[in-house]
Motif scaffolding. Sequence first.
Motif, PDB file in Angstrom:
ATOM      1  N   MET A  81       0.836  -1.179   0.000  1.00  0.00           N
ATOM      2  CA  MET A  81       0.000   0.000   0.000  1.00  0.00           C
ATOM      3  C   MET A  81       0.888   1.252   0.000  1.00  0.00           C
ATOM      4  O   MET A  81       1.865   1.327   0.723  1.00  0.00           O
ATOM      5  CB  MET A  81      -0.901  -0.006   1.238  1.00  0.00           C
ATOM      6  N   ALA A  82       0.552   2.202  -0.787  1.00  0.00           N
ATOM      7  CA  ALA A  82       1.323   3.440  -0.909  1.00  0.00           C
ATOM      8  C   ALA A  82       1.102   4.345   0.297  1.00  0.00           C
ATOM      9  O   ALA A  82       0.043   4.336   0.911  1.00  0.00           O
ATOM     10  CB  ALA A  82       0.915   4.178  -2.184  1.00  0.00           C
ATOM     11  N   THR A  83       2.131   5.110   0.626  1.00  0.00           N
ATOM     12  CA  THR A  83       2.044   6.092   1.699  1.00  0.00           C
ATOM     13  C   THR A  83       1.537   7.403   1.121  1.00  0.00           C
ATOM     14  O   THR A  83       1.970   7.815   0.051  1.00  0.00           O
ATOM     15  CB  THR A  83       3.429   6.317   2.329  1.00  0.00           C
ATOM     16  N   THR A  84       0.641   8.041   1.818  1.00  0.00           N
ATOM     17  CA  THR A  84       0.108   9.326   1.388  1.00  0.00           C
ATOM     18  C   THR A  84       0.567  10.410   2.347  1.00  0.00           C
ATOM     19  O   THR A  84       0.480  10.242   3.565  1.00  0.00           O
ATOM     20  CB  THR A  84      -1.435   9.302   1.359  1.00  0.00           C
ATOM     21  N   LYS A  85       1.089  11.491   1.812  1.00  0.00           N
ATOM     22  CA  LYS A  85       1.500  12.648   2.606  1.00  0.00           C
ATOM     23  C   LYS A  85       0.699  13.847   2.143  1.00  0.00           C
ATOM     24  O   LYS A  85       0.393  13.974   0.963  1.00  0.00           O
ATOM     25  CB  LYS A  85       2.994  12.944   2.412  1.00  0.00           C
ATOM     26  N   THR A  86       0.384  14.728   3.068  1.00  0.00           N
ATOM     27  CA  THR A  86      -0.343  15.946   2.741  1.00  0.00           C
ATOM     28  C   THR A  86       0.440  17.146   3.244  1.00  0.00           C
ATOM     29  O   THR A  86       0.919  17.142   4.375  1.00  0.00           O
ATOM     30  CB  THR A  86      -1.740  15.956   3.401  1.00  0.00           C
ATOM     31  N   MET A  87       0.590  18.152   2.400  1.00  0.00           N
ATOM     32  CA  MET A  87       1.186  19.426   2.790  1.00  0.00           C
ATOM     33  C   MET A  87       0.090  20.459   2.596  1.00  0.00           C
ATOM     34  O   MET A  87      -0.425  20.630   1.483  1.00  0.00           O
ATOM     35  CB  MET A  87       2.400  19.740   1.926  1.00  0.00           C
ATOM     36  N   LYS A  88      -0.307  21.108   3.670  1.00  0.00           N
ATOM     37  CA  LYS A  88      -1.320  22.159   3.578  1.00  0.00           C
ATOM     38  C   LYS A  88      -0.604  23.483   3.387  1.00  0.00           C
ATOM     39  O   LYS A  88       0.325  23.806   4.124  1.00  0.00           O
ATOM     40  CB  LYS A  88      -2.190  22.177   4.827  1.00  0.00           C
ATOM     41  N   ILE A  89      -1.036  24.247   2.392  1.00  0.00           N
ATOM     42  CA  ILE A  89      -0.389  25.500   2.023  1.00  0.00           C
ATOM     43  C   ILE A  89      -1.335  26.659   2.301  1.00  0.00           C
ATOM     44  O   ILE A  89      -2.467  26.672   1.812  1.00  0.00           O
ATOM     45  CB  ILE A  89      -0.007  25.500   0.520  1.00  0.00           C
ATOM     46  N   ASP A  90      -0.866  27.626   3.075  1.00  0.00           N
ATOM     47  CA  ASP A  90      -1.644  28.829   3.355  1.00  0.00           C
ATOM     48  C   ASP A  90      -0.942  30.034   2.752  1.00  0.00           C
ATOM     49  O   ASP A  90       0.267  30.217   2.930  1.00  0.00           O
ATOM     50  CB  ASP A  90      -1.798  29.048   4.865  1.00  0.00           C
ATOM     51  N   TRP A  91      -1.706  30.854   2.071  1.00  0.00           N
ATOM     52  CA  TRP A  91      -1.188  32.095   1.474  1.00  0.00           C
ATOM     53  C   TRP A  91      -1.106  33.151   2.553  1.00  0.00           C
ATOM     54  O   TRP A  91      -2.061  33.392   3.291  1.00  0.00           O
ATOM     55  CB  TRP A  91      -2.122  32.533   0.347  1.00  0.00           C
ATOM     56  N   LEU A  92       0.041  33.806   2.660  1.00  0.00           N
ATOM     57  CA  LEU A  92       0.250  34.844   3.667  1.00  0.00           C
ATOM     58  C   LEU A  92       0.197  36.242   3.073  1.00  0.00           C
ATOM     59  O   LEU A  92       0.440  37.219   3.762  1.00  0.00           O
ATOM     60  CB  LEU A  92       1.604  34.638   4.365  1.00  0.00           C
ATOM     61  N   GLY A  93      -0.112  36.335   1.783  1.00  0.00           N
ATOM     62  CA  GLY A  93      -0.111  37.612   1.083  1.00  0.00           C
ATOM     63  C   GLY A  93       1.133  37.735   0.218  1.00  0.00           C
ATOM     64  O   GLY A  93       2.105  37.008   0.397  1.00  0.00           O
ATOM     65  N   ASP A  94       1.049  38.653  -0.747  1.00  0.00           N
ATOM     66  CA  ASP A  94       2.144  38.851  -1.699  1.00  0.00           C
ATOM     67  C   ASP A  94       2.484  37.495  -2.330  1.00  0.00           C
ATOM     68  O   ASP A  94       1.589  36.789  -2.769  1.00  0.00           O
ATOM     69  CB  ASP A  94       3.340  39.503  -1.008  1.00  0.00           C
ATOM     70  N   GLN A  95       3.739  37.131  -2.376  1.00  0.00           N
ATOM     71  CA  GLN A  95       4.138  35.816  -2.892  1.00  0.00           C
ATOM     72  C   GLN A  95       4.759  34.997  -1.770  1.00  0.00           C
ATOM     73  O   GLN A  95       5.816  34.383  -1.917  1.00  0.00           O
ATOM     74  CB  GLN A  95       5.118  35.976  -4.055  1.00  0.00           C
ATOM     75  N   ARG A  96       4.080  34.975  -0.625  1.00  0.00           N
ATOM     76  CA  ARG A  96       4.587  34.310   0.571  1.00  0.00           C
ATOM     77  C   ARG A  96       3.570  33.269   1.027  1.00  0.00           C
ATOM     78  O   ARG A  96       2.374  33.567   1.139  1.00  0.00           O
ATOM     79  CB  ARG A  96       4.819  35.359   1.651  1.00  0.00           C
ATOM     80  N   TYR A  97       4.074  32.060   1.300  1.00  0.00           N
ATOM     81  CA  TYR A  97       3.213  30.943   1.691  1.00  0.00           C
ATOM     82  C   TYR A  97       3.876  30.173   2.826  1.00  0.00           C
ATOM     83  O   TYR A  97       5.094  30.143   2.938  1.00  0.00           O
ATOM     84  CB  TYR A  97       3.010  29.973   0.517  1.00  0.00           C
ATOM     85  N   VAL A  98       3.059  29.537   3.638  1.00  0.00           N
ATOM     86  CA  VAL A  98       3.588  28.625   4.640  1.00  0.00           C
ATOM     87  C   VAL A  98       2.982  27.254   4.369  1.00  0.00           C
ATOM     88  O   VAL A  98       1.777  27.130   4.147  1.00  0.00           O
ATOM     89  CB  VAL A  98       3.325  29.100   6.100  1.00  0.00           C
ATOM     90  N   GLY A  99       3.852  26.260   4.331  1.00  0.00           N
ATOM     91  CA  GLY A  99       3.403  24.884   4.162  1.00  0.00           C
ATOM     92  C   GLY A  99       3.471  24.171   5.502  1.00  0.00           C
ATOM     93  O   GLY A  99       4.424  24.354   6.257  1.00  0.00           O
ATOM     94  N   ARG A 100       2.439  23.400   5.805  1.00  0.00           N
ATOM     95  CA  ARG A 100       2.389  22.652   7.060  1.00  0.00           C
ATOM     96  C   ARG A 100       2.220  21.172   6.741  1.00  0.00           C
ATOM     97  O   ARG A 100       1.282  20.782   6.055  1.00  0.00           O
ATOM     98  CB  ARG A 100       1.241  23.144   7.927  1.00  0.00           C
ATOM     99  N   GLY A 142       2.659  18.833  11.502  1.00  0.00           N
ATOM    100  CA  GLY A 142       2.623  20.190  12.014  1.00  0.00           C
ATOM    101  C   GLY A 142       3.893  21.002  11.774  1.00  0.00           C
ATOM    102  O   GLY A 142       3.951  22.174  12.134  1.00  0.00           O
ATOM    103  N   GLN A 143       4.923  20.404  11.177  1.00  0.00           N
ATOM    104  CA  GLN A 143       6.133  21.160  10.867  1.00  0.00           C
ATOM    105  C   GLN A 143       5.827  22.151   9.756  1.00  0.00           C
ATOM    106  O   GLN A 143       4.961  21.929   8.928  1.00  0.00           O
ATOM    107  CB  GLN A 143       7.277  20.222  10.436  1.00  0.00           C
ATOM    108  N   GLN A 144       6.590  23.260   9.742  1.00  0.00           N
ATOM    109  CA  GLN A 144       6.311  24.326   8.793  1.00  0.00           C
ATOM    110  C   GLN A 144       7.530  24.668   7.946  1.00  0.00           C
ATOM    111  O   GLN A 144       8.662  24.519   8.386  1.00  0.00           O
ATOM    112  CB  GLN A 144       5.880  25.594   9.527  1.00  0.00           C
ATOM    113  N   ILE A 145       7.254  25.142   6.731  1.00  0.00           N
ATOM    114  CA  ILE A 145       8.288  25.687   5.858  1.00  0.00           C
ATOM    115  C   ILE A 145       7.731  26.971   5.239  1.00  0.00           C
ATOM    116  O   ILE A 145       6.581  27.006   4.795  1.00  0.00           O
ATOM    117  CB  ILE A 145       8.733  24.689   4.762  1.00  0.00           C
ATOM    118  N   LEU A 146       8.553  28.003   5.261  1.00  0.00           N
ATOM    119  CA  LEU A 146       8.153  29.271   4.677  1.00  0.00           C
ATOM    120  C   LEU A 146       8.715  29.362   3.265  1.00  0.00           C
ATOM    121  O   LEU A 146       9.926  29.309   3.072  1.00  0.00           O
ATOM    122  CB  LEU A 146       8.661  30.443   5.525  1.00  0.00           C
ATOM    123  N   ILE A 147       7.825  29.475   2.300  1.00  0.00           N
ATOM    124  CA  ILE A 147       8.208  29.625   0.894  1.00  0.00           C
ATOM    125  C   ILE A 147       7.876  31.058   0.509  1.00  0.00           C
ATOM    126  O   ILE A 147       6.747  31.512   0.682  1.00  0.00           O
ATOM    127  CB  ILE A 147       7.436  28.635  -0.011  1.00  0.00           C
TER     128      ILE A 147
END
Length: 140
Positions: free
Chosen positions: A1-20, A24-29
Amino acid sequence: MATTKTMKIDWLGDQRYVGRSDGGQQILIDNSANKIGVSPMDAVLAALGTCTAYDVVGIMAKRRTPLSHYRMEVVGERADETPARYTRITVRHIAGGEGVTQEQLEKAAHLSHEKYCSVAASLNAEIVLEVVAEDAEARA
């Protein structure tokens, strides 16, 4: 069975996003003018570098030649046309430790690239490996 991962992306305005991640770990793009995070394409290079670094450090430790120092340089060449994807990525491993040889380090890097690194396997780019085994004096 394949593993499924989800990254939730929230727009912070301009061209800035945070992925969770699922955990619960975060990355700022950030591709805005006043960058406080990395660009999406920089994140790809970082993901490739850290993915293979995990493998190389682990492989060298299992072979009883642990690294005392390790750094990488990951250089991406992008296409001129849209989408400006990476067409060639050079991954340069620079490491050393007591008893570490060029041959051992090359084997670990190639094993990561060819078998273990899921990021490398996911990319549609030529990936070139370079390996430099150095001793502590070479770092000074």
